[in-house]
Design a protein around this motif. Structure first.
Motif, mmCIF file in Angstrom:
data_model
loop_
_atom_site.group_PDB
_atom_site.id
_atom_site.type_symbol
_atom_site.label_atom_id
_atom_site.label_comp_id
_atom_site.label_asym_id
_atom_site.label_seq_id
_atom_site.Cartn_x
_atom_site.Cartn_y
_atom_site.Cartn_z
ATOM 1 N N ALA A 140 0.817 -1.212 0.000
ATOM 2 C CA ALA A 140 0.000 0.000 0.000
ATOM 3 C C ALA A 140 0.852 1.263 0.000
ATOM 4 O O ALA A 140 0.400 2.314 -0.453
ATOM 5 C CB ALA A 140 -0.953 -0.009 1.200
ATOM 6 N N GLU A 141 2.065 1.168 0.482
ATOM 7 C CA GLU A 141 2.970 2.321 0.488
ATOM 8 C C GLU A 141 3.515 2.621 -0.904
ATOM 9 O O GLU A 141 4.017 3.714 -1.151
ATOM 10 C CB GLU A 141 4.134 2.069 1.449
ATOM 11 N N GLU A 142 3.421 1.654 -1.808
ATOM 12 C CA GLU A 142 4.051 1.776 -3.121
ATOM 13 C C GLU A 142 3.083 1.955 -4.288
ATOM 14 O O GLU A 142 3.512 2.247 -5.396
ATOM 15 C CB GLU A 142 4.900 0.522 -3.395
ATOM 16 N N VAL A 143 1.792 1.745 -4.061
ATOM 17 C CA VAL A 143 0.846 1.745 -5.173
ATOM 18 C C VAL A 143 -0.245 2.801 -4.976
ATOM 19 O O VAL A 143 -0.408 3.345 -3.886
ATOM 20 C CB VAL A 143 0.200 0.347 -5.357
ATOM 21 N N ASP A 144 -0.990 3.057 -6.039
ATOM 22 C CA ASP A 144 -2.063 4.047 -6.002
ATOM 23 C C ASP A 144 -3.427 3.432 -5.709
ATOM 24 O O ASP A 144 -4.376 4.144 -5.398
ATOM 25 C CB ASP A 144 -2.139 4.792 -7.336
ATOM 26 N N PHE A 145 -3.546 2.126 -5.848
ATOM 27 C CA PHE A 145 -4.813 1.442 -5.597
ATOM 28 C C PHE A 145 -4.557 -0.055 -5.475
ATOM 29 O O PHE A 145 -3.508 -0.542 -5.879
ATOM 30 C CB PHE A 145 -5.827 1.697 -6.719
ATOM 31 N N ILE B 143 -5.829 4.724 -0.106
ATOM 32 C CA ILE B 143 -5.937 4.312 -1.504
ATOM 33 C C ILE B 143 -7.197 3.461 -1.687
ATOM 34 O O ILE B 143 -7.622 2.767 -0.768
ATOM 35 C CB ILE B 143 -4.678 3.557 -1.993
ATOM 36 N N PRO B 144 -7.799 3.517 -2.871
ATOM 37 C CA PRO B 144 -9.031 2.752 -3.110
ATOM 38 C C PRO B 144 -8.767 1.264 -3.308
ATOM 39 O O PRO B 144 -7.659 0.864 -3.660
ATOM 40 C CB PRO B 144 -9.598 3.378 -4.384
ATOM 41 N N VAL B 145 -9.816 0.488 -3.086
ATOM 42 C CA VAL B 145 -9.778 -0.958 -3.296
ATOM 43 C C VAL B 145 -10.873 -1.317 -4.285
ATOM 44 O O VAL B 145 -12.024 -0.939 -4.098
ATOM 45 C CB VAL B 145 -10.020 -1.741 -1.994
#
Length: 102
Positions: A7-12, A61-63
């Protein structure tokens, strides 16, 4: 199991329920010999979905959910329950609200 780091590395996050279920419980739903063991709502599957959703929500971030079991109330409830703002449309899915409130 490492969703908090991802989650620290991605936008979603986009969770594919078909593969997640198959890999988590080691059962191929199209294999006639073992298809009866396929359990989309297995506690391990639901726990992984919830872990990913909680990690995503903690980072803002969204899921997204995709796959055959994405619309399942119990699957969606895992995501909704970790975000009381109901980002995932729980207000349009009464079964999700009931499942989450239980």
């Amino acid at each position: 199991m490492i969703s908090e780091h991802l989650a620290e590395e991605v936008d979603f996050f986009s969770l594919g329920t078909n593969d997640l279920i198959q890999y988590t419980i080691a059962v191929d739903r199209v294999n006639e010999k073992i298809a009866h063991l396929y359990q989309p709502c297995h506690p391990a599957v639901l726990r992984l979905i919830r872990m990913a959703a909680e990690s995503a929500h903690a980072r803002g971030i969204p899921v997204g959910l995709c796959g055959r079991w994405a619309p399942s109330p119990s699957t969606r409830a895992c995501c909704w329950a970790s975000d009381r703002r109901a980002q995932h449309g729980a207000d349009r899915h009464p079964g999700v609200k009931r499942s989450s409130a239980a």
